[in-house]
Motif scaffolding. Structure first.
Motif, short mmCIF file in Angstrom:
data_model
loop_
_atom_site.label_atom_id
_atom_site.label_comp_id
_atom_site.label_asym_id
_atom_site.label_seq_id
_atom_site.Cartn_x
_atom_site.Cartn_y
_atom_site.Cartn_z
N ILE A 241 0.78 -1.40 0.02
CA ILE A 241 0.12 0.01 0.02
C ILE A 241 1.04 1.35 -0.01
CG2 ILE A 241 -1.96 1.20 1.08
CD1 ILE A 241 -2.40 -1.38 2.86
N THR A 242 0.67 2.07 -0.91
CA THR A 242 1.62 3.30 -0.86
C THR A 242 0.60 4.57 -0.90
OG1 THR A 242 1.15 3.86 -3.29
CG2 THR A 242 3.04 2.17 -2.91
N GLN A 243 1.34 5.57 -0.41
CA GLN A 243 0.73 6.96 -0.17
C GLN A 243 -0.04 7.44 -1.66
OE1 GLN A 243 0.87 9.63 2.41
NE2 GLN A 243 1.55 8.22 3.99
N LYS A 244 0.71 7.08 -2.68
CA LYS A 244 0.08 7.57 -3.81
C LYS A 244 -1.19 6.81 -4.23
CE LYS A 244 1.53 7.98 -8.83
NZ LYS A 244 2.72 7.74 -9.75
N ASP A 245 -1.19 5.41 -4.14
CA ASP A 245 -2.44 4.81 -4.40
C ASP A 245 -3.61 5.16 -3.60
OD1 ASP A 245 -1.07 3.40 -6.45
OD2 ASP A 245 -0.40 1.56 -5.03
N VAL A 246 -3.25 5.41 -2.12
CA VAL A 246 -4.21 5.75 -1.29
C VAL A 246 -5.04 7.02 -1.78
CG1 VAL A 246 -4.73 6.30 1.00
CG2 VAL A 246 -3.32 4.56 0.75
N LYS A 247 -4.04 8.18 -1.99
CA LYS A 247 -4.58 9.49 -2.44
C LYS A 247 -5.31 9.33 -3.69
CE LYS A 247 -1.71 12.32 0.32
NZ LYS A 247 -0.65 13.63 0.17
N LYS A 248 -5.04 8.50 -4.55
CA LYS A 248 -5.76 8.16 -5.94
C LYS A 248 -7.23 7.87 -5.55
CE LYS A 248 -2.20 7.16 -9.40
NZ LYS A 248 -1.52 6.03 -10.13
N ASN B 180 -1.13 -4.80 9.00
CA ASN B 180 -2.57 -4.95 9.24
C ASN B 180 -3.10 -4.75 7.79
OD1 ASN B 180 -2.53 -6.38 11.75
ND2 ASN B 180 -1.96 -4.19 12.54
N GLN B 181 -2.62 -4.38 6.97
CA GLN B 181 -3.31 -3.71 5.55
C GLN B 181 -4.27 -2.63 5.83
OE1 GLN B 181 -4.00 -7.32 3.15
NE2 GLN B 181 -2.19 -7.45 2.27
N TYR C 207 -7.54 -2.81 3.61
CA TYR C 207 -7.51 -3.43 2.13
C TYR C 207 -7.21 -4.68 2.39
CZ TYR C 207 -6.13 1.04 0.40
OH TYR C 207 -6.27 2.34 -0.25
N GLN C 208 -7.57 -5.52 0.91
CA GLN C 208 -7.60 -6.85 0.93
C GLN C 208 -6.92 -7.16 -0.48
OE1 GLN C 208 -11.17 -9.28 1.88
NE2 GLN C 208 -10.98 -10.00 -0.48
N ASN D 178 -11.51 -2.79 0.98
CA ASN D 178 -12.58 -3.88 1.07
C ASN D 178 -13.55 -3.26 2.28
OD1 ASN D 178 -13.56 -6.66 0.89
ND2 ASN D 178 -13.07 -6.88 2.83
N ASN D 179 -13.23 -2.44 3.17
CA ASN D 179 -14.00 -1.65 4.14
C ASN D 179 -13.75 -0.34 4.24
OD1 ASN D 179 -16.22 -1.88 5.88
ND2 ASN D 179 -14.71 -2.12 7.54
#
Length: 241
Positions: free
Chosen positions: A62-69, A131-132, A168-169, A178-179
């Motif tokens: 999990i990256t900061q970039k993907d989360v912000k996208k 823990n994703q 995330y899953q 996922n939630n």
């Protein structure tokens, strides 16, 4: 006597030829199983490169970039439901169905057309790779209209903040949301309810109440509900030093 000498010489030549042939054949077959050291090193190096490539493919982070996208896709919309095609790729199928159900609730539908031009502004992201899960504090803006027929320029601009816990899953080769859980830093109790959270505060009103064209919408402070749960704010790397 001469014949015996000739026979002996002939036998000598024949035996020598057979011995030479055997030596040549043995050397040839023995060489087939030998590989030059340089070639062995090259093969080992290639194998290592292949293994490292496979490892990188299998490692999903999990990256900061993907989360912000995801947050940009999730929080930016002209109106309710307009951004479904943009946030869908970031969610699992079950989460996407939950998001659709939340948008179709009577409360959300009542304010459709009145809350518009929602935009992602900024976010603080705290990633728990083990823990994703990801804790995010999102700043976003939106415009509220008194009448659906009003222009956006006639509406009231609002700024708001939401704190979410994203779970995330791994799905295939990707990590998908996922939630989504709405949280707060006020106390240590947590909301264990499932479902989509973080934006419903905009629409939080009694379902029995309807909005007429002459009726004013509540202020931003009144719309921000108090039904969020709470978790302890994690420390960043700088704070933990």
């Amino acid at each position: 006597m001469k014949d015996e000498k000739k026979v002996r010489r002939l036998r000598f030549y024949i035996l020598s030829g057979v011995a030479l042939l055997i030596a040549i054949v043995s050397y040839s077959f023995g060489g087939l199983g030998k590989v030059p050291k340089s070639q062995v090193k090259s093969q080992v190096s290639t194998a290592k490169k292949i293994d490292l490539t496979k490892a990188k493919i299998n490692e999903v982070e999990i990256t900061q970039k993907d989360v912000k996208k995801f947050l940009v896709a999730y929080y930016t919309k002209k109106d309710l439901e307009e951004n479904r095609n943009r946030y869908k790729p970031f969610m699992t199928d079950s989460m996407y169905k939950t998001a659709l159900s939340a948008e179709e609730t009577p409360v959300a539908q009542t304010y459709k057309g009145y809350v518009i031009n929602q935009k992602f502004q900024d976010a603080k992201v705290y990633i728990d790779a083990t823990n994703q899960t990801v804790l995010v504090k999102v700043d976003y803006s939106y415009v509220t209209l008194t009448k659906k027929t009003d222009k956006a320029s006639d509406g009231m601009s609002n700024n708001s903040t939401a704190t979410l816990l994203l779970t995330y899953q791994k799905t295939g080769k990707s990590l998908l949301v996922n939630n989504i859980q709405n949280v707060s830093f006020d106390d240590r109790s947590s909301d264990t309810s499932q479902g989509i959270k973080g934006q419903e505060a905009i629409y939080e009103q009694s379902e029995s109440k309807t909005t007429t064209s002459d009726e004013k919408l509540p202020t931003a402070e009144e719309r921000l509900g108090t039904t969020t749960a709470s978790v302890e704010k994690p420390k960043t790397d700088e704070e933990s030093k």
